[in-house]
Design a protein around this motif. Structure first.
Motif, PDB file in Angstrom:
ATOM      1  N   THR A  34      84.858  32.794 -18.886  1.00 34.07           N
ATOM      2  CA  THR A  34      84.814  33.382 -17.538  1.00 34.07           C
ATOM      3  C   THR A  34      84.678  34.899 -17.595  1.00 34.07           C
ATOM      4  OG1 THR A  34      87.224  33.566 -17.394  1.00 34.07           O
ATOM      5  CG2 THR A  34      86.229  31.521 -16.565  1.00 34.07           C
ATOM      6  N   GLU A  56      86.906  43.894  -4.999  1.00 32.39           N
ATOM      7  CA  GLU A  56      86.627  42.650  -5.722  1.00 32.39           C
ATOM      8  C   GLU A  56      85.837  42.916  -7.003  1.00 32.39           C
ATOM      9  OE1 GLU A  56      88.062  39.711  -5.145  1.00 32.39           O
ATOM     10  OE2 GLU A  56      89.102  40.806  -3.562  1.00 32.39           O
ATOM     11  N   GLU A  60      87.155  42.218 -10.776  1.00 32.21           N
ATOM     12  CA  GLU A  60      86.339  41.383 -11.670  1.00 32.21           C
ATOM     13  C   GLU A  60      86.101  42.107 -13.001  1.00 32.21           C
ATOM     14  OE1 GLU A  60      82.211  38.866 -11.402  1.00 32.21           O
ATOM     15  OE2 GLU A  60      82.193  40.889 -10.557  1.00 32.21           O
ATOM     16  N   ARG A  61      85.798  43.387 -12.946  1.00 28.95           N
ATOM     17  CA  ARG A  61      85.539  44.150 -14.154  1.00 28.95           C
ATOM     18  C   ARG A  61      86.789  44.303 -15.012  1.00 28.95           C
ATOM     19  NH1 ARG A  61      81.902  43.337 -11.291  1.00 28.95           N
ATOM     20  NH2 ARG A  61      79.796  44.082 -11.496  1.00 28.95           N
ATOM     21  N   LYS A  63      89.231  42.144 -15.180  1.00 25.64           N
ATOM     22  CA  LYS A  63      89.429  40.838 -15.821  1.00 25.64           C
ATOM     23  C   LYS A  63      88.528  40.677 -17.036  1.00 25.64           C
ATOM     24  CE  LYS A  63      90.833  38.102 -11.799  1.00 25.64           C
ATOM     25  NZ  LYS A  63      90.423  36.983 -10.916  1.00 25.64           N
TER      26      LYS A  63
END
Length: 149
Positions: A34, A56, A60-61, A63
Protein backbone atom coordinates in the motif's frame (compact mmCIF):
# COMPACT_ATOMS: atom_id res chain seq x y z
CA UNK A 1 -31.24 -33.44 0.21
CA UNK A 2 -30.26 -32.41 3.75
CA UNK A 3 -27.18 -34.61 3.51
CA UNK A 4 -25.98 -32.77 0.39
CA UNK A 5 -26.46 -29.39 2.05
CA UNK A 6 -24.57 -30.49 5.15
CA UNK A 7 -21.77 -31.98 3.03
CA UNK A 8 -21.50 -28.82 0.94
CA UNK A 9 -21.44 -26.62 4.04
CA UNK A 10 -18.65 -28.66 5.65
CA UNK A 11 -16.71 -28.75 2.38
CA UNK A 12 -16.93 -24.96 1.98
CA UNK A 13 -15.89 -24.36 5.59
CA UNK A 14 -12.83 -26.61 5.21
CA UNK A 15 -11.91 -25.00 1.89
CA UNK A 16 -12.15 -21.53 3.40
CA UNK A 17 -9.99 -22.58 6.36
CA UNK A 18 -7.32 -24.03 4.06
CA UNK A 19 -7.17 -20.85 1.97
CA UNK A 20 -6.93 -18.59 5.01
CA UNK A 21 -4.21 -20.72 6.62
CA UNK A 22 -2.20 -20.58 3.40
CA UNK A 23 -2.52 -16.79 3.33
CA UNK A 24 -1.06 -16.62 6.86
CA UNK A 25 2.01 -18.56 5.72
CA UNK A 26 2.51 -16.56 2.53
CA UNK A 27 5.63 -14.39 2.51
CA UNK A 28 4.93 -10.82 3.57
CA UNK A 29 6.30 -7.90 1.64
CA UNK A 30 9.09 -5.94 3.35
CA UNK A 31 7.67 -2.67 2.03
CA UNK A 32 3.90 -2.63 2.26
CA UNK A 33 2.12 -2.98 -1.07
CA UNK A 34 0.00 0.00 0.00
CA UNK A 35 3.08 2.24 0.03
CA UNK A 36 2.38 3.81 -3.34
CA UNK A 37 1.80 7.33 -4.57
CA UNK A 38 -0.96 7.48 -7.14
CA UNK A 39 0.09 10.82 -8.59
CA UNK A 40 2.79 13.42 -8.09
CA UNK A 41 1.81 17.11 -8.19
CA UNK A 42 3.37 20.44 -9.03
CA UNK A 43 3.06 23.63 -6.98
CA UNK A 44 0.49 25.23 -9.29
CA UNK A 45 -1.76 22.19 -9.08
CA UNK A 46 -1.50 22.07 -5.28
CA UNK A 47 -2.29 25.79 -4.93
CA UNK A 48 -5.60 25.14 -6.70
CA UNK A 49 -6.65 22.54 -4.13
CA UNK A 50 -8.64 23.01 -0.95
CA UNK A 51 -6.92 22.55 2.39
CA UNK A 52 -8.83 19.30 3.04
CA UNK A 53 -7.50 17.77 -0.18
CA UNK A 54 -3.99 18.91 0.69
CA UNK A 55 -4.28 17.33 4.12
CA UNK A 56 -5.20 13.97 2.56
CA UNK A 57 -2.21 14.17 0.19
CA UNK A 58 0.05 15.12 3.11
CA UNK A 59 -1.14 12.13 5.16
CA UNK A 60 -0.81 9.76 2.19
CA UNK A 61 2.80 10.83 1.66
CA UNK A 62 3.64 10.41 5.35
CA UNK A 63 2.25 6.87 5.25
CA UNK A 64 4.30 5.98 2.18
CA UNK A 65 7.49 7.45 3.66
CA UNK A 66 7.04 5.60 6.96
CA UNK A 67 6.36 2.33 5.13
CA UNK A 68 9.33 2.76 2.78
CA UNK A 69 12.33 4.68 4.13
CA UNK A 70 13.34 2.38 7.01
CA UNK A 71 13.75 -0.51 4.55
CA UNK A 72 15.60 0.97 1.58
CA UNK A 73 18.80 -0.92 2.42
CA UNK A 74 16.78 -4.08 1.73
CA UNK A 75 14.33 -2.98 -0.96
CA UNK A 76 13.03 0.19 -2.56
CA UNK A 77 9.78 -1.09 -4.05
CA UNK A 78 6.70 -2.72 -2.55
CA UNK A 79 6.22 -6.43 -3.06
CA UNK A 80 9.76 -7.65 -2.30
CA UNK A 81 9.71 -10.37 0.35
CA UNK A 82 12.41 -11.69 2.66
CA UNK A 83 12.44 -14.89 0.62
CA UNK A 84 13.18 -12.83 -2.52
CA UNK A 85 16.28 -11.48 -0.76
CA UNK A 86 17.41 -14.88 0.51
CA UNK A 87 16.52 -14.10 4.12
CA UNK A 88 15.33 -17.28 5.88
CA UNK A 89 11.63 -17.16 6.64
CA UNK A 90 11.94 -18.99 9.95
CA UNK A 91 9.71 -18.40 12.96
CA UNK A 92 12.03 -15.84 14.53
CA UNK A 93 12.31 -13.69 11.39
CA UNK A 94 8.55 -13.96 10.79
CA UNK A 95 7.85 -12.81 14.37
CA UNK A 96 10.26 -9.89 13.98
CA UNK A 97 8.66 -8.83 10.71
CA UNK A 98 5.12 -9.20 12.10
CA UNK A 99 6.09 -7.11 15.15
CA UNK A 100 7.58 -4.44 12.87
CA UNK A 101 4.41 -4.30 10.76
CA UNK A 102 2.26 -4.02 13.88
CA UNK A 103 4.50 -1.26 15.31
CA UNK A 104 4.46 0.66 12.05
CA UNK A 105 0.67 0.43 11.83
CA UNK A 106 0.29 1.57 15.43
CA UNK A 107 2.66 4.50 14.84
CA UNK A 108 0.76 5.49 11.70
CA UNK A 109 -2.60 5.33 13.47
CA UNK A 110 -1.40 7.77 16.14
CA UNK A 111 0.39 9.97 13.61
CA UNK A 112 -2.60 10.20 11.26
CA UNK A 113 -4.91 11.03 14.16
CA UNK A 114 -2.54 13.81 15.19
CA UNK A 115 -2.25 15.09 11.60
CA UNK A 116 -6.02 15.20 11.14
CA UNK A 117 -6.43 17.27 14.32
CA UNK A 118 -3.42 19.59 14.05
CA UNK A 119 -2.72 20.12 10.35
CA UNK A 120 -5.93 22.05 9.68
CA UNK A 121 -4.25 24.82 11.69
CA UNK A 122 -1.22 24.84 9.41
CA UNK A 123 -0.59 27.48 6.78
CA UNK A 124 -1.69 26.29 3.32
CA UNK A 125 1.64 27.31 1.76
CA UNK A 126 3.56 25.31 4.39
CA UNK A 127 1.35 22.30 3.70
CA UNK A 128 2.05 22.62 -0.03
CA UNK A 129 5.80 22.95 0.59
CA UNK A 130 5.75 19.85 2.81
CA UNK A 131 3.86 17.82 0.19
CA UNK A 132 6.36 18.86 -2.50
CA UNK A 133 9.27 17.99 -0.19
CA UNK A 134 7.82 14.56 0.58
CA UNK A 135 7.15 13.92 -3.11
CA UNK A 136 10.74 14.87 -4.02
CA UNK A 137 12.02 12.53 -1.33
CA UNK A 138 9.89 9.72 -2.76
CA UNK A 139 11.00 10.50 -6.32
CA UNK A 140 14.62 10.23 -5.20
CA UNK A 141 14.01 6.54 -4.43
CA UNK A 142 13.81 5.98 -8.19
CA UNK A 143 17.51 6.88 -8.45
CA UNK A 144 18.55 5.12 -5.24
CA UNK A 145 19.91 2.09 -7.08
CA UNK A 146 22.28 4.32 -9.06
CA UNK A 147 24.14 5.01 -5.79
CA UNK A 148 24.66 1.30 -5.30
CA UNK A 149 26.89 0.76 -8.34
Amino acid sequence: MKGKIIFLTIFLMLSTEMVSSQAKNAPQSIISTTALIRKYHDQKELKGMQKGELLELYIERIKVLVKTLPYIALATKPGVTMADLGIPMDNENKKIQDAQVASTNSFLDVTVEFQRKMMPYSDKDNLIAAILFYENTLKSLHVFNEYNE
